[in-house]
Scaffold this active site. Structure first.
Site, PDB file in Angstrom:
ATOM      1  N   HIS A   1      26.345  -0.411  64.210  1.00  0.00           N
ATOM      2  CA  HIS A   1      25.028  -0.773  64.445  1.00  0.00           C
ATOM      3  C   HIS A   1      24.121  -1.261  63.105  1.00  0.00           C
ATOM      4  O   HIS A   1      23.216  -1.959  63.345  1.00  0.00           O
ATOM      5  CB  HIS A   1      23.971   0.120  65.333  1.00  0.00           C
ATOM      6  CG  HIS A   1      23.467  -0.505  66.428  1.00  0.00           C
ATOM      7  ND1 HIS A   1      23.966  -1.632  67.021  1.00  0.00           N
ATOM      8  CD2 HIS A   1      22.327  -0.136  67.172  1.00  0.00           C
ATOM      9  CE1 HIS A   1      23.198  -1.952  68.167  1.00  0.00           C
ATOM     10  NE2 HIS A   1      22.300  -1.060  68.290  1.00  0.00           N
TER      11      HIS A   1
ATOM     12  N   PHE B   1      13.466   0.726  63.347  1.00  0.00           N
ATOM     13  CA  PHE B   1      14.309   1.134  64.171  1.00  0.00           C
ATOM     14  C   PHE B   1      14.981  -0.352  64.947  1.00  0.00           C
ATOM     15  O   PHE B   1      14.054  -1.306  64.899  1.00  0.00           O
ATOM     16  CB  PHE B   1      14.050   1.978  65.201  1.00  0.00           C
ATOM     17  CG  PHE B   1      14.349   3.470  64.621  1.00  0.00           C
ATOM     18  CD1 PHE B   1      15.530   4.332  64.601  1.00  0.00           C
ATOM     19  CD2 PHE B   1      13.048   3.916  63.992  1.00  0.00           C
ATOM     20  CE1 PHE B   1      15.570   5.490  64.042  1.00  0.00           C
ATOM     21  CE2 PHE B   1      12.952   5.362  63.590  1.00  0.00           C
ATOM     22  CZ  PHE B   1      14.066   6.051  63.715  1.00  0.00           C
TER      23      PHE B   1
ATOM     24  N   ASN C   1      19.259  -6.051  71.580  1.00  0.00           N
ATOM     25  CA  ASN C   1      18.005  -5.697  71.736  1.00  0.00           C
ATOM     26  C   ASN C   1      17.117  -6.009  70.481  1.00  0.00           C
ATOM     27  O   ASN C   1      16.008  -6.539  70.644  1.00  0.00           O
ATOM     28  CB  ASN C   1      17.567  -4.249  71.848  1.00  0.00           C
ATOM     29  CG  ASN C   1      17.902  -3.801  73.494  1.00  0.00           C
ATOM     30  OD1 ASN C   1      17.728  -4.632  74.384  1.00  0.00           O
ATOM     31  ND2 ASN C   1      18.527  -2.881  73.810  1.00  0.00           N
TER      32      ASN C   1
END
Length: 207
Positions: free
Chosen positions: A19, A68, A116
């Site tokens: 990620h 994040f 996202n």
């Protein structure tokens, strides 16, 4: 001024995750082109530098949002506003489960495809920014997607990921000059994707 942003999560726990592919590419660009020291601004780590392109020397701002992954748009939009830039001036590097490991694709506009981080970017900037999608493969089971992307790159992944980051750096002047197709072609020429099934990495586990 152009912005190159990576998607990822802050902290040592996530540093080598799939990620965090975007952060890792941004780090490599920073080192390859001798950008300035990292500093904190816009809820992010940022660094400024220049890259020589066919259109002349281009000022570039590197951004690693510390908000994040799912809130990256909040950080990048602050930089866009501060420098009076447009969404078209922004390029985001991120992992992509819908591409086989080692594949790279440039995308402008379109939907977020369930990513996202891209969803957050679109919420803050609209769809007209550029995305560099770095294939990390799909684990084959929807329930395993989060464990897959939040796991570190395995040794077999590094056999393609490290050459790809080098290729991105070498081809970067084409990207900054607006030649998306030449950039993508050059990266894939310098670092061809491995010839294996997209799910192979996930099946190998800690190989």
């Amino acid at each position: 001024m152009l912005i190159l942003s990576g998607q990822g999560n802050p902290g040592a726990k996530y540093a080598k995750n799939r990620h965090n592919a975007g952060f890792l590419v941004i780090d490599r660009i920073h080192d390859a082109y001798g950008f300035g020291p990292w500093r904190t601004k816009f809820d992010a780590e940022i660094s400024e530098g220049t890259v020589e392109t066919a259109n002349g020397r281009q000022r570039v701002l590197l951004i690693k949002p510390q908000t994040f992954y799912n809130e990256t748009g909040r950080s990048v939009s602050k930089a866009v506003t501060f420098y009076k830039l447009q969404p078209e001036d922004v390029t985001v590097f991120h992992d992509e489960i819908d591409l086989a490991p080692g594949r790279l694709r440039v995308k402008r506009g379109g939907g977020h495809s369930g990513n996202n981080g891209a969803r957050s970017m679109m919420a803050h900037l609209g769809e007209n920014f550029r995305r560099i999608r770095i294939g990390v493969g799909h684990p084959g089971d929807k329930a395993m997607v989060m464990p897959h992307v939040l796991s570190d790159f395995h040794k077999v992944d590094l056999e393609w990921f490290e050459p790809m980051t080098e290729a991105v750096c070498k081809a970067l002047p084409f990207l900054l000059a607006g030649d998306d197709e030449r950039f993508q072609t050059e990266v894939m020429r310098l670092a061809p994707a491995p010839k294996h099934d997209p799910k192979q990495t996930a099946r190998k586990g800690e190989a």
